[in-house]
Write a protein that holds these residues in place. Structure first.
Motif, PDB file in Angstrom:
ATOM      1  N   LEU A  85       0.729  -1.078   0.161  1.00 19.08           N
ATOM      2  CA  LEU A  85      -0.087   0.038  -0.014  1.00 19.08           C
ATOM      3  C   LEU A  85       0.741   1.223  -0.108  1.00 19.08           C
ATOM      4  O   LEU A  85       0.533   2.234  -0.381  1.00 19.08           O
ATOM      5  N   ASP A  88       1.676   2.466  -3.415  1.00 14.83           N
ATOM      6  CA  ASP A  88       0.493   2.729  -4.149  1.00 14.83           C
ATOM      7  C   ASP A  88       0.048   1.417  -5.025  1.00 14.83           C
ATOM      8  O   ASP A  88      -0.508   1.472  -6.177  1.00 14.83           O
ATOM      9  N   LEU A 114      -4.670   5.296   3.999  1.00 23.43           N
ATOM     10  CA  LEU A 114      -3.804   5.798   2.769  1.00 23.43           C
ATOM     11  C   LEU A 114      -4.090   7.279   2.922  1.00 23.43           C
ATOM     12  O   LEU A 114      -3.293   7.970   2.427  1.00 23.43           O
TER      13      LEU A 114
END
Length: 246
Positions: A85, A88, A114
């Motif tokens: 994560l 991305d 995020l």
């Protein structure tokens, strides 16, 4: 001034963050308990939550089509799940599974995680430093498993696990250790007898007790210490070994 939710944690990565960056995460965190064999990141699956362990051990593994597992890396209170994560990437081909019963962690929903990373370049930078340490560990794992005999591989892995827990008792099955060092279960059983005969450990059903860590370090040699030194350089203290960082 924003009110920050205080979080008490033994997670080394969280504790290395600035107060503001920790606050961005802790606003949305909850503490959870995890059981052995809980899957916290499924292979090629959606990631709903991110976990910062306070204790215990989780393994990141490749899983073949016939269910055979090979460890890529491990983490506990030194790290965080779902490092993809941070890059991305929103799923991983690897599975992350809890390997010690009684593990606790701080959990945050992926959406909030995020958003916090997007809001803070310094948080992203700190998490990217952790990604680097995990990559170094994975590379070191591959080199060690390719070139070293099984008792050396096992000694190194036991030292790494010992770094991430309190006390000297590791509750691990022979089957799990075999997966972690890319060996057959019978080979791990023999290697454990070798280490026990050298009075480095005591092996019982479902657990290993560390007896002489310095001797295990000498057996592991240069196979142990490089990823740990990288972590200490980029993030903060890790481990309790006798190896220098030079």
């Amino acid at each position: 001034m924003n009110t920050r939710t205080e979080v008490r944690t033994d997670n080394l990565l969280l504790n290395a963050l600035s107060p503001d960056d920790l606050g961005l995460l802790s606003e949305k965190m909850e503490r959870v308990s995890l059981l052995r064999d809980d899957i916290i990141v499924g292979a090629n699956a959606a990631i709903d939550h991110v976990y910062f362990p306070d204790d215990g051990l989780a393994s990141i593994s490749t899983v073949t089509s016939i269910g055979r597992q090979t460890e890529v890396a491990i983490f506990g209170r030194d790290g965080v799940s779902a490092t993809c994560l941070i890059l991305d990437v929103f799923s991983s081909p690897h599975e992350t599974r809890v390997q010690m019963a009684g593990m606790s962690a701080h959990r945050i929903e992926t959406e909030h995680y995020l958003r916090a990373i997007e809001r803070s370049p310094t948080l992203r930078s700190a998490l990217l430093h952790y990604v680097q340490t995990l990559l170094v560990q994975a590379e070191h794992n591959a080199a060690t498993n390719a070139h070293q005999r099984i008792e050396v591989r096992l000694a190194r892995w036991l030292l790494m696990a010992h770094d991430r827990i309190d006390g000297d008792e590791l509750r691990l099955t022979h089957e799990f250790m075999a997966k972690m060092v890319s060996a057959e279960r019978s080979g791990v059983t023999i290697a454990l007898h070798v280490l026990e005969g050298g009075r480095m450990i005591k092996s019982e059903r479902g657990r290993v007790i560390m007896i002489d860590r310095p001797m295990l370090e000498r057996l592991a040699g240069e196979c142990y210490g490089l990823p740990e030194a990288e972590y200490r350089k980029l993030i903060g203290p890790l481990g309790r070994g006798h190896c220098g960082d030079g």
